[in-house]
Motif scaffolding. Structure first.
Motif, PDB file in Angstrom:
ATOM      1  N   ASN A 137       0.844  -1.188   0.000  1.00 23.56           N
ATOM      2  CA  ASN A 137       0.000   0.000   0.000  1.00 23.56           C
ATOM      3  C   ASN A 137       0.887   1.249   0.000  1.00 23.56           C
ATOM      4  OD1 ASN A 137      -1.353   2.281   1.691  1.00 23.56           O
ATOM      5  ND2 ASN A 137      -3.055   1.021   0.976  1.00 23.56           N
ATOM      6  N   LEU A 138       0.501   2.255  -0.793  1.00 21.65           N
ATOM      7  CA  LEU A 138       1.347   3.443  -0.963  1.00 21.65           C
ATOM      8  C   LEU A 138       0.844   4.668  -0.198  1.00 21.65           C
ATOM      9  CD1 LEU A 138       2.290   3.295  -4.763  1.00 21.65           C
ATOM     10  CD2 LEU A 138       3.567   2.451  -2.770  1.00 21.65           C
ATOM     11  N   TRP A 139      -0.149   4.515   0.658  1.00 25.85           N
ATOM     12  CA  TRP A 139      -0.577   5.659   1.466  1.00 25.85           C
ATOM     13  C   TRP A 139       0.560   6.049   2.419  1.00 25.85           C
ATOM     14  CZ3 TRP A 139      -4.742   8.876   1.678  1.00 25.85           C
ATOM     15  CH2 TRP A 139      -4.861   9.678   2.815  1.00 25.85           C
ATOM     16  N   GLY A 140       0.972   7.312   2.364  1.00 25.82           N
ATOM     17  CA  GLY A 140       2.044   7.799   3.220  1.00 25.82           C
ATOM     18  C   GLY A 140       3.422   7.292   2.838  1.00 25.82           C
ATOM     19  N   VAL A 141       3.626   6.890   1.576  1.00 21.16           N
ATOM     20  CA  VAL A 141       4.917   6.316   1.195  1.00 21.16           C
ATOM     21  C   VAL A 141       6.034   7.358   1.200  1.00 21.16           C
ATOM     22  CG1 VAL A 141       4.536   6.648  -1.293  1.00 21.16           C
ATOM     23  CG2 VAL A 141       6.080   4.837  -0.503  1.00 21.16           C
ATOM     24  N   VAL A 142       5.714   8.622   0.870  1.00 18.83           N
ATOM     25  CA  VAL A 142       6.751   9.656   0.834  1.00 18.83           C
ATOM     26  C   VAL A 142       7.204   9.959   2.254  1.00 18.83           C
ATOM     27  CG1 VAL A 142       7.354  11.981   0.092  1.00 18.83           C
ATOM     28  CG2 VAL A 142       5.748  10.623  -1.266  1.00 18.83           C
TER      29      VAL A 142
END
Length: 223
Positions: A137-142
């Motif tokens: 999952n890429l939510w909040g990846v940065v």
């Protein structure tokens, strides 16, 4: 009497010749003969050249049309062993300076990045608390620590990385994941255009609250 004998001999010779010609014709139908110097295909049957840059920019949608995979294979076979074009990494021209990531992000459109990020959704979920898919999952990846999302089985290559998913790290990785991190399970070909990568990263930075501030353009940072 002699005339009849001559006629009989002539008929025998003609019959033998006809038999030989017929046998040759029939053997051509049974067996394939090799004819040196003759191509086994016509040049107009060859598939057209492939715009690899367009395929990589539009992955995976670029392979939706029938025959696209065959065209890529034909392209690779045609280019095998050929020297790189001048001005590429193979030499023959000046290497372009690295792009100013701060300036790219400052001018990037997060809305365009959201549309471009639709390609990511075939493997990743982008919603808060969403499940892992082929990719995490890429939510909040940065700004998140690399290989740290719970419940996802990262590759050894990814687990060996240290640090966070900074803007710079994402920018390099999304250009060509396989080249930037050999051994990664991510099969995405990459986003060749720096502007596309900057737009996608700027959009990803809006997913969650942990993204660090955008880097300053070099012209501003040097003042």
């Amino acid at each position: 009497m002699g005339r009849m004998r001559g006629l009989a001999v002539g008929l025998c010779v003609a019959g033998a010749a006809a038999t030989l010609l017929g046998a040759g014709w029939f053997s051509d139908r049974l067996y394939t003969r090799e004819r040196p110097g003759q191509l086994a295909y016509r040049m107009d049957d060859m598939p057209p050249r492939v715009d690899m840059a367009a395929i990589q920019r539009d992955w995976p949608a670029s392979f939706s049309e029938p025959g696209e995979g065959s065209r890529v294979i034909a392209y690779h076979r045609d280019m095998r062993g050929k020297a790189p074009a001048p001005g590429t990494d193979g030499g023959g021209g000046a290497v372009a300076p690295p792009p100013d990531l701060g300036a790219l992000l400052a001018s990037a459109d997060a809305g365009a990045g959201k549309r471009k990020a639709q390609q990511c959704m075939s493997c990743h979920d982008l919603g808060q608390g969403g499940p892992n898919g082929i990719g995490p999952n890429l939510w909040g990846v940065v700004g998140r620590a690399m290989a740290s999302h719970a419940g996802f089985a990262y590759s050894p290559a990814m687990r060996a990385q240290e640090g966070d998913w900074s803007y710079e790290r994402l920018f390099a990785f999304l250009a060509s994941p396989g080249r930037d991190m050999p051994g990664t399970k991510m099969s995405f070909a990459g986003l060749r255009k720096p502007e596309d990568r900057a737009a996608v990263i700027k959009y990803l930075a809006t997913l969650g609250t942990g993204a660090p501030p955008l880097p300053q353009p070099k012209a501003v940072a040097s003042r």
